[in-house]
Design a protein around this motif. Structure first.
Motif, PDB file in Angstrom:
ATOM      1  N   UNK A  89       0.827  -1.201   0.000  1.00  0.00           N
ATOM      2  CA  UNK A  89       0.000   0.000   0.000  1.00  0.00           C
ATOM      3  C   UNK A  89       0.860   1.250   0.000  1.00  0.00           C
ATOM      4  N   UNK A  90       1.943   1.237   0.764  1.00  0.00           N
ATOM      5  CA  UNK A  90       2.838   2.389   0.832  1.00  0.00           C
ATOM      6  C   UNK A  90       3.580   2.607  -0.483  1.00  0.00           C
ATOM      7  N   UNK A  91       3.879   1.517  -1.165  1.00  0.00           N
ATOM      8  CA  UNK A  91       4.641   1.596  -2.421  1.00  0.00           C
ATOM      9  C   UNK A  91       3.902   2.422  -3.470  1.00  0.00           C
ATOM     10  N   UNK A  92       2.565   2.416  -3.395  1.00  0.00           N
ATOM     11  CA  UNK A  92       1.774   3.178  -4.361  1.00  0.00           C
ATOM     12  C   UNK A  92       2.021   4.676  -4.257  1.00  0.00           C
ATOM     13  N   UNK A  93       2.595   5.121  -3.142  1.00  0.00           N
ATOM     14  CA  UNK A  93       2.836   6.553  -2.945  1.00  0.00           C
ATOM     15  C   UNK A  93       4.299   6.942  -3.165  1.00  0.00           C
ATOM     16  N   UNK A  94       5.081   6.036  -3.702  1.00  0.00           N
ATOM     17  CA  UNK A  94       6.463   6.375  -4.024  1.00  0.00           C
ATOM     18  C   UNK A  94       6.483   7.504  -5.055  1.00  0.00           C
ATOM     19  N   UNK A  95       7.281   8.528  -4.801  1.00  0.00           N
ATOM     20  CA  UNK A  95       7.375   9.652  -5.722  1.00  0.00           C
ATOM     21  C   UNK A  95       6.340  10.742  -5.492  1.00  0.00           C
ATOM     22  N   UNK A  96       5.442  10.537  -4.516  1.00  0.00           N
ATOM     23  CA  UNK A  96       4.434  11.558  -4.204  1.00  0.00           C
ATOM     24  C   UNK A  96       4.817  12.226  -2.893  1.00  0.00           C
ATOM     25  N   UNK A  97       5.255  13.476  -2.978  1.00  0.00           N
ATOM     26  CA  UNK A  97       5.625  14.218  -1.782  1.00  0.00           C
ATOM     27  C   UNK A  97       4.507  15.189  -1.408  1.00  0.00           C
ATOM     28  N   UNK A  98       4.760  16.063  -0.430  1.00  0.00           N
ATOM     29  CA  UNK A  98       3.738  17.012  -0.008  1.00  0.00           C
ATOM     30  C   UNK A  98       3.266  17.889  -1.166  1.00  0.00           C
ATOM     31  N   UNK A  99       4.205  18.357  -1.968  1.00  0.00           N
ATOM     32  CA  UNK A  99       3.853  19.244  -3.075  1.00  0.00           C
ATOM     33  C   UNK A  99       2.932  18.567  -4.068  1.00  0.00           C
ATOM     34  N   UNK A 100       3.257  17.326  -4.429  1.00  0.00           N
ATOM     35  CA  UNK A 100       2.445  16.594  -5.396  1.00  0.00           C
ATOM     36  C   UNK A 100       1.071  16.265  -4.821  1.00  0.00           C
ATOM     37  N   UNK A 101       1.023  15.837  -3.579  1.00  0.00           N
ATOM     38  CA  UNK A 101      -0.271  15.509  -2.976  1.00  0.00           C
ATOM     39  C   UNK A 101      -1.142  16.762  -2.887  1.00  0.00           C
ATOM     40  N   UNK A 102      -0.532  17.895  -2.564  1.00  0.00           N
ATOM     41  CA  UNK A 102      -1.278  19.156  -2.485  1.00  0.00           C
ATOM     42  C   UNK A 102      -1.837  19.534  -3.861  1.00  0.00           C
ATOM     43  N   UNK A 103      -1.043  19.339  -4.897  1.00  0.00           N
ATOM     44  CA  UNK A 103      -1.534  19.588  -6.258  1.00  0.00           C
ATOM     45  C   UNK A 103      -2.729  18.701  -6.575  1.00  0.00           C
ATOM     46  N   UNK A 104      -2.658  17.438  -6.141  1.00  0.00           N
ATOM     47  CA  UNK A 104      -3.747  16.499  -6.404  1.00  0.00           C
ATOM     48  C   UNK A 104      -5.013  16.889  -5.642  1.00  0.00           C
ATOM     49  N   UNK A 105      -4.845  17.371  -4.411  1.00  0.00           N
ATOM     50  CA  UNK A 105      -6.002  17.839  -3.649  1.00  0.00           C
ATOM     51  C   UNK A 105      -6.638  19.046  -4.338  1.00  0.00           C
ATOM     52  N   UNK A 106      -5.825  19.993  -4.776  1.00  0.00           N
ATOM     53  CA  UNK A 106      -6.363  21.182  -5.435  1.00  0.00           C
ATOM     54  C   UNK A 106      -7.083  20.812  -6.725  1.00  0.00           C
ATOM     55  N   UNK A 107      -6.545  19.852  -7.467  1.00  0.00           N
ATOM     56  CA  UNK A 107      -7.216  19.378  -8.676  1.00  0.00           C
ATOM     57  C   UNK A 107      -8.579  18.806  -8.326  1.00  0.00           C
ATOM     58  N   UNK A 108      -8.632  17.957  -7.304  1.00  0.00           N
ATOM     59  CA  UNK A 108      -9.887  17.353  -6.853  1.00  0.00           C
ATOM     60  C   UNK A 108     -10.883  18.434  -6.439  1.00  0.00           C
TER      61      UNK A 108
END
Length: 389
Positions: free
Chosen positions: A196-215
């Motif tokens: 489950x954790x492996x799916x988030x490899x390469x996703x840092x705070x900046x990327x996750x924040x971008x994904x939240x804003x897109x959503x």
């Protein structure tokens, strides 16, 4: 404030009748049986509403309408899951519900290392201990690269902590940390968790924040049109765990989220416990600055101890300045001419209920005690304000 309690549905150890007897007007709940990402149908929502209405209660707030992990990662079938989320919002609005809580925490919804910590008075509460968590991460889960996330002193302290544990205590720690995983009643192995954790490899705070804003750009304008309020719940705890990104931990994080989509529907679940576990957060300042975008209240307190330890405290105890918080909430509601929904989040487990199966922090008596204290504080302040005392 609209006084409510959380109810986990027909299988909750606390019944609707017991919640009604606590004196609240409504419950905060969700269709927990619906798989994450599937559409909430009008029929299912109305069926649950009818069940809640039977003892004379209202379904006040949805907590939560979960966000699929594909959306958080912006990968896989995220477009289809966003469309399903939009359809669920339309169905929710058609059924007359107004507030939808959600979170954007990857993999784990919340983390504690002890759900049965014994207080001095014999009650039991939730606790997070840094040494215990680091020991879990390094020696039980054995997450690749975990050693790079901690200092040498932290690793030595965690190793010393682990030497004191029996095999049974190690197993209990492993299970406790993973209670925040969806479907946590199943027997998770280290291999399953690491996948489950492996799916988030390469996703840092900046990327996750971008994904939240897109959503948010996809769903918040629709919610605004439908007359719904979206309330994001802060991260619990408000710092990175297991190397995962965290983006709803501080006042700065909240600023970013609310500015990303500047419509009133894009708002906050003001949780004094989750935000209060971050020593840098000023709870009153957050309330004063973002009051117009607060749509739901979780009132609880935590006591922060030494070296990364915090535990759930009494609602009028701990580190949260509850008197100042409630005073500001009353002023905010007067300004906005509304009554915000509130639930007394969490509560200690009393000896009288030790034989009953409860979700951690959700025993009836502990929450009833918190509700009574907050209700009394609110009424006292209203009297003082009305009489200019």
């Amino acid at each position: 404030m609209q006084q409510t309690m959380r109810w986990y549905g027909p299988h909750d150890g606390v019944s609707l009748e017991e919640i009604k007897q606590a004196g609240v007007s409504g419950v905060v709940t969700a269709l927990h049986e619906v798989p994450v990402g599937d559409v909430w149908t009008v029929e299912a929502i109305r069926e649950r509403q009818a069940l809640i209405h039977e003892p004379g209660l209202e379904w006040t707030v949805i907590e939560s309408l979960p966000v699929h992990e594909d959306i958080k990662r912006k990968s896989g079938n995220y477009k289809a899951y966003i469309e399903n989320y939009r359809k669920s919002l339309e169905n929710i609005a058609a059924c007359g519900l107004k507030v939808v809580t959600y979170n954007f925490m990857p993999v784990l919804d919340w983390v504690r290392t002890n759900t049965m910590f014994i207080n001095a008075d014999g009650t039991k509460t939730l606790r997070f201990e840094k040494d215990a968590f680091i020991y879990f991460d390094l020696f039980l889960l054995q997450r690749p690269g975990a050693e790079n996330d901690y200092s040498e002193d932290e690793k030595e302290s965690a190793a010393a902590y682990g030497k004191q544990l029996s095999e049974e205590e190690k197993q209990s720690l492993f299970h406790t940390v993973l209670l925040g995983l969806p479907g946590s009643k199943e027997n998770f192995t280290p291999e399953k968790v690491l996948n489950l954790l492996k799916d988030y490899e390469g996703i840092d705070d900046t990327k996750l924040r971008e994904n939240l804003c897109f959503f948010l750009n996809e769903v918040a304008p629709l919610a605004e049109e439908l007359g719904l309020k979206l309330a994001i719940h802060p991260d619990d705890p408000p710092f990175s765990v297991l190397g995962l990104p965290r983006i709803v931990c501080s006042e700065k994080d909240i600023d970013t989220i609310l500015k990303a989509v500047p419509v009133n529907a894009n708002g906050l679940c003001y949780c004094t416990g989750s935000l209060g576990a971050n020593p840098d957060n000023d709870l009153v300042s957050i309330l004063e600055k973002h009051g117009d975008r607060i749509h739901f209240l979780h009132l609880r307190s935590v006591a922060k101890e030494r070296n990364g330890i915090f535990k759930e405290a009494e609602h009028l105890g701990g580190d949260a300045p509850m008197e100042a918080i409630v005073h500001n909430i009353l002023q905010l509601m007067n300004k906005r001419n509304i009554s915000l929904p509130m639930r007394p989040d969490h509560g200690a487990l009393f000896t009288l209920e030790k034989e009953r199966e409860h979700f951690s922090g959700y025993s009836l008596i502990g929450r009833l005690k918190g509700l009574a204290e907050i209700r009394g504080l609110e009424q006292g302040m209203i009297y003082a304000m009305n009489h200019k005392l």
